[in-house]
Design a protein around this motif. Structure first.
Motif, short mmCIF file in Angstrom:
data_model
loop_
_atom_site.label_atom_id
_atom_site.label_comp_id
_atom_site.label_asym_id
_atom_site.label_seq_id
_atom_site.Cartn_x
_atom_site.Cartn_y
_atom_site.Cartn_z
N GLN A 29 63.74 -0.89 -41.43
CA GLN A 29 63.98 0.11 -42.48
C GLN A 29 62.69 0.79 -42.94
OE1 GLN A 29 66.38 -0.96 -45.84
NE2 GLN A 29 68.01 -1.83 -44.59
N ASP A 30 61.78 0.01 -43.53
CA ASP A 30 60.60 0.62 -44.13
C ASP A 30 59.52 0.95 -43.11
OD1 ASP A 30 61.73 0.60 -46.59
OD2 ASP A 30 60.76 -1.23 -47.28
N GLY A 31 59.46 0.19 -42.03
CA GLY A 31 58.40 0.36 -41.05
C GLY A 31 58.13 1.80 -40.64
N PRO A 32 59.11 2.46 -40.05
CA PRO A 32 58.86 3.84 -39.60
C PRO A 32 58.49 4.78 -40.73
CG PRO A 32 60.90 2.96 -38.69
CD PRO A 32 60.45 1.99 -39.72
N ALA A 33 59.13 4.62 -41.86
CA ALA A 33 58.89 5.54 -42.97
C ALA A 33 57.49 5.36 -43.55
CB ALA A 33 59.94 5.34 -44.06
N VAL A 34 57.05 4.12 -43.68
CA VAL A 34 55.76 3.85 -44.31
C VAL A 34 54.60 4.12 -43.35
CG1 VAL A 34 54.30 2.06 -45.31
CG2 VAL A 34 56.73 2.14 -45.88
N LEU A 35 54.72 3.61 -42.14
CA LEU A 35 53.62 3.76 -41.19
C LEU A 35 53.62 5.12 -40.51
CD1 LEU A 35 53.78 0.26 -39.45
CD2 LEU A 35 52.37 0.97 -41.38
N GLY A 36 54.74 5.79 -40.56
CA GLY A 36 54.88 6.99 -39.75
C GLY A 36 55.35 6.57 -38.37
N TYR A 37 56.13 7.42 -37.74
CA TYR A 37 56.76 7.02 -36.49
C TYR A 37 55.74 6.66 -35.42
CZ TYR A 37 59.70 7.03 -32.36
OH TYR A 37 60.33 6.67 -31.21
N GLU A 38 54.64 7.42 -35.38
CA GLU A 38 53.64 7.18 -34.34
C GLU A 38 53.01 5.78 -34.45
OE1 GLU A 38 52.89 8.74 -31.68
OE2 GLU A 38 54.23 10.42 -32.05
N ILE A 56 67.47 11.10 -40.43
CA ILE A 56 67.20 9.88 -39.68
C ILE A 56 66.10 9.06 -40.31
CG2 ILE A 56 66.42 8.97 -37.47
CD1 ILE A 56 67.88 11.09 -36.07
N GLN A 57 64.99 9.71 -40.65
CA GLN A 57 63.86 8.94 -41.18
C GLN A 57 64.06 8.54 -42.63
OE1 GLN A 57 59.87 10.37 -40.54
NE2 GLN A 57 60.20 10.74 -38.37
N ASP A 58 64.11 9.53 -43.52
CA ASP A 58 64.14 9.21 -44.94
C ASP A 58 65.53 8.81 -45.44
OD1 ASP A 58 61.48 9.63 -45.16
OD2 ASP A 58 61.60 11.66 -45.94
N GLY A 59 66.55 9.32 -44.80
CA GLY A 59 67.91 9.07 -45.26
C GLY A 59 68.22 7.63 -45.60
N PRO A 60 68.13 6.74 -44.62
CA PRO A 60 68.49 5.35 -44.89
C PRO A 60 67.60 4.72 -45.96
CG PRO A 60 68.30 5.75 -42.53
CD PRO A 60 67.78 6.98 -43.21
N ALA A 61 66.32 5.03 -45.93
CA ALA A 61 65.39 4.40 -46.88
C ALA A 61 65.65 4.87 -48.31
CB ALA A 61 63.95 4.70 -46.48
#
Lengths: 227, 227
Positions: free
Chosen positions: A124-133, B123-128
DNA sequence: TCGAAGTACGTACCAGCGGTATGTCGGATA
DNA sequence: TATCCGACATACCGCTGGTACGTACTTCGA
């Protein structure tokens, strides 16, 4: 007040100075508390004050060990990630048949993904916090690497000249499928039944691939297009 | 200052009071600006000050129309979501063969998911931001509904007695796979090539399922288990 | 036509947040 | 023993989302 209570350092058996031991102890305490709070309430809803108060230190200590909230999260992320990767890898040991590996690996992943810690912090938080890259960079070295390995073994069964990009694509797809499935499993009314359905569904897809392999069907470079 | 400059209401042709027209205009302006900023910088990095300043109103106006930042996001989310769903549905019109539908639908989804607005907001922010539960509720009424429809049509081709839960599971898996794939496509060095690889990979999975269908293989209730 | 009421905002303010600058104390080092 | 530096603690800052309240403009009933 906390100054009067001497901190109990982690009982490091190894050498190294006493001070280093204390330091490592507080750093570990910070990561421990952060992991718990991040997993419970999510990244955004967890304040640094709550973390440092939980670890019985101050923000000075936190900012001495980490460059900020995000860096602390990254530390937590890595630990959770590597722990999960280890567990999956362990379950894979001994399995030789690639299709069995896929089955066992899937089960292990579904187990892992049902734990709130992994789900919340990594998925959940991983991609949003770190950024997808950055997220992808981290993943590529642990859990995702396992998936790649399994997919490689599975698809090598059919002896195509499968290029690396295509393999990565397959792995991405499976990883996404399993992550999403894991989320739905974890939030289902009956998680065990949901897990069984997911295993059935993905198993069916695998059986389909296996069927094509046995028929000697070639990997398409793109979808059939009659236009 | 802004008080001296009379706002230009959206030219609503319909009836309704002049004031309601002004009101709807500012509300739409808020959602418009919010959508742009959320898509550009993400939810967390977008401040309400930036939004209201962009829409040339104050926070008073924002909090009159929305209960808070999250509610505003939800409004944006719905719009982006419905727009995407419409586009996918439109591409599906005319297609009758379920396998063709799947192919066309996949392409449409890959197109949609390559736009930063959809990717970032949905996709990114929605779930969070909304939480997984609310996110799922929203999705279930739009884009995801399309996926379900396609999967239903495809799996109905093999005339199993496929229960609804299993169908939802399949749809979840495909949705997760495609979302993840879309993310990797959008961030790839060569997005078009990546998109082709994704189409190939998922097409291969579909071909596998099709093969099983033609062989009359039954849906398993779980993975093969010889223990 | 004229007041009363309500809508649609604007203004001023607040608590809490992540982050920073600086002080301080105790162990390591020479 | 003098000195230095790592490992924190303390105090403070700007900004953020959110709230309380004030106000101009509309609409509507008498």
């Amino acid at each position: 007040m906390s100054k009067l209570v001497p901190k109990v350092p982690v009982p490091t058996v190894s050498g190294g100075s006493r001070r280093a031991s204390y330091s490592a102890s507080t750093k570990r305490a910070l990561v421990d508390v952060a992991e718990r709070l991040f997993a419970e309430k999510g990244y955004a809803a967890t304040s640094l004050d709550a973390i440092v108060s939980g670890a019985r230190v101050t923000k000075g200590a936190l900012y001495h060990h980490f460059s900020g909230k995000q860096a602390l999260f990254e530390s937590v992320f890595e630990r959770v990630e590597q722990e999960a990767a280890k567990r999956i890898q362990k379950s894979l040991r001994g399995e030789k048949d690639p299709w069995r590996k896929a089955t066992v690996g899937l089960r292990a992943f579904l187990d892992v993904v049902q734990e709130t810690t992994y789900r919340r912090i990594v998925i959940q938080d991983g991609p949003a916090v770190l950024g997808y890259e950055r997220y992808r960079e981290q993943e590529e070295r642990s859990t995702f690497a396992n998936i790649v390995e399994i997919v490689r073994a599975t698809l090598d069964a059919g002896s195509w000249d499968l290029d690396e990009d295509m393999l990565q694509t397959f792995a991405r797809i499976f990883f996404g499928a399993m992550s999403s499935a894991g989320e739905s499993v974890a939030t289902a009314a009956d998680p065990e039944a949901a897990a069984r359905r997911v295993e059935g569904a993905i198993g069916f897809l695998l059986a389909g691939v296996q069927s094509l392999v046995e028929q000697g069907v070639a990997m398409p470079s793109t979808l059939g297009d009659d236009a």
